[in-house]
Write an enzyme that holds these catalytic residues in place. Sequence first.
Site, short mmCIF file in Angstrom:
data_model
loop_
_atom_site.label_atom_id
_atom_site.label_comp_id
_atom_site.label_asym_id
_atom_site.label_seq_id
_atom_site.Cartn_x
_atom_site.Cartn_y
_atom_site.Cartn_z
N GLU A 120 1.21 -1.08 0.48
CA GLU A 120 0.31 0.34 0.00
C GLU A 120 0.78 1.18 0.05
O GLU A 120 0.32 2.80 -0.95
CB GLU A 120 -0.68 0.24 0.82
CG GLU A 120 -2.15 -0.96 1.29
CD GLU A 120 -3.05 -0.06 0.31
OE1 GLU A 120 -2.50 -0.85 -0.96
OE2 GLU A 120 -3.84 0.26 0.31
N THR A 168 -5.62 7.29 -4.57
CA THR A 168 -5.70 8.31 -2.88
C THR A 168 -4.97 9.15 -2.43
O THR A 168 -5.07 9.43 -1.75
CB THR A 168 -5.35 6.54 -3.21
OG1 THR A 168 -5.85 5.67 -3.27
CG2 THR A 168 -5.27 6.64 -0.95
N1 HSE Z 1 -8.22 5.20 4.75
C1 HSE Z 1 -7.49 5.00 3.25
C2 HSE Z 1 -8.14 6.86 2.89
C3 HSE Z 1 -8.11 4.43 2.31
O1 HSE Z 1 -9.26 6.99 3.21
O2 HSE Z 1 -7.17 7.22 2.33
C4 HSE Z 1 -7.86 4.44 1.52
O3 HSE Z 1 -7.23 3.41 0.51
#
Ligand code: HSE
Length: 292
Positions: A120, A168
């Site tokens: 990630e 993201t």
């Molecule tokens: N918690 C993360 C966000 C999840 O909201 O950016 C997305 O990968």
Amino acid sequence: MFTVRAPATSANLGSGFDVFGVALGTPADVVRVDRASETTITVTGRGSKYIPEDPAKNTVGAVAEALDAPAHIRIDKGVRPSSGLGSSAASAAAAAVALNALYDRGRTREELVPVAAEGEALVSGEAHADNVAPSLLGGFTIVTDDGVTQVDAAVPVVACLPEMSVSTRDARGVVPRSAPLEEVVDTVGNAATLTVGMTRNDPELVGKGMCDDIVTPERTALIDGYEQVREAALKAGATGVTVSGAGPGILAVCHRRNRRAIASAMVDAFDAAGVESRAYQTVIGEGARLYR
Ligand code: HSE
């Protein structure tokens, strides 16, 4: 050779930014691994043309390196990239379970959470584990600096994915760095309500606890048609609606009897806003499954 099916996930659930996540019954990624002297990656399936096969740039390459487990890795994508359903996390979780078995590394599912989170970090710049944890462990997960708490929840949900992408990185860029105390207090109350709802498999309590006024409002602005889709889902019986992960997917929690109506209401509302979409009617379900 080992094969692993790892599910899509929905992170945050409104009140649990970077903490809460759930595994979805469908869709899922399937990863196959064979021993090799160097890691190679091939990617097929949904959105595969957007995913690099270079191990230095692919989430599963980072996992293979973290486990010191070079392999031929074949990824069949069921989870569309940049959808808000933890696409990279599903591949990372599947690869972690498969390579752990292939090289007999003996790590537990909990111990694989930080390993899969390395993948990630490669795609989002931060090693947050709120998608990889539910994909590995299933159910509802709470991730903190001290580890993961898991609940075997089974609440019905609809995940609606619009044909647009929100990265993201961009979605993290709009998150406020601080918040007024009253908003934090409200969010803590909602997060606690949601957690109790998960332990009771109660869609009403889970939906009630999905609200947050800190992160979600900033992100909905990135999703064309969000307000209309949310209204339509609530009108069709959803008990709570929020952005799935970093978006643009939208998650609705509901009673099983309303799932179909909610799915069509969400798709119709996106359509009215000029956006094509696809809805998955599913349930919070199991984590990665290993096949020989
Ligand atoms: N918690 C993360 C966000 C999840 O909201 O950016 C997305 O990968």
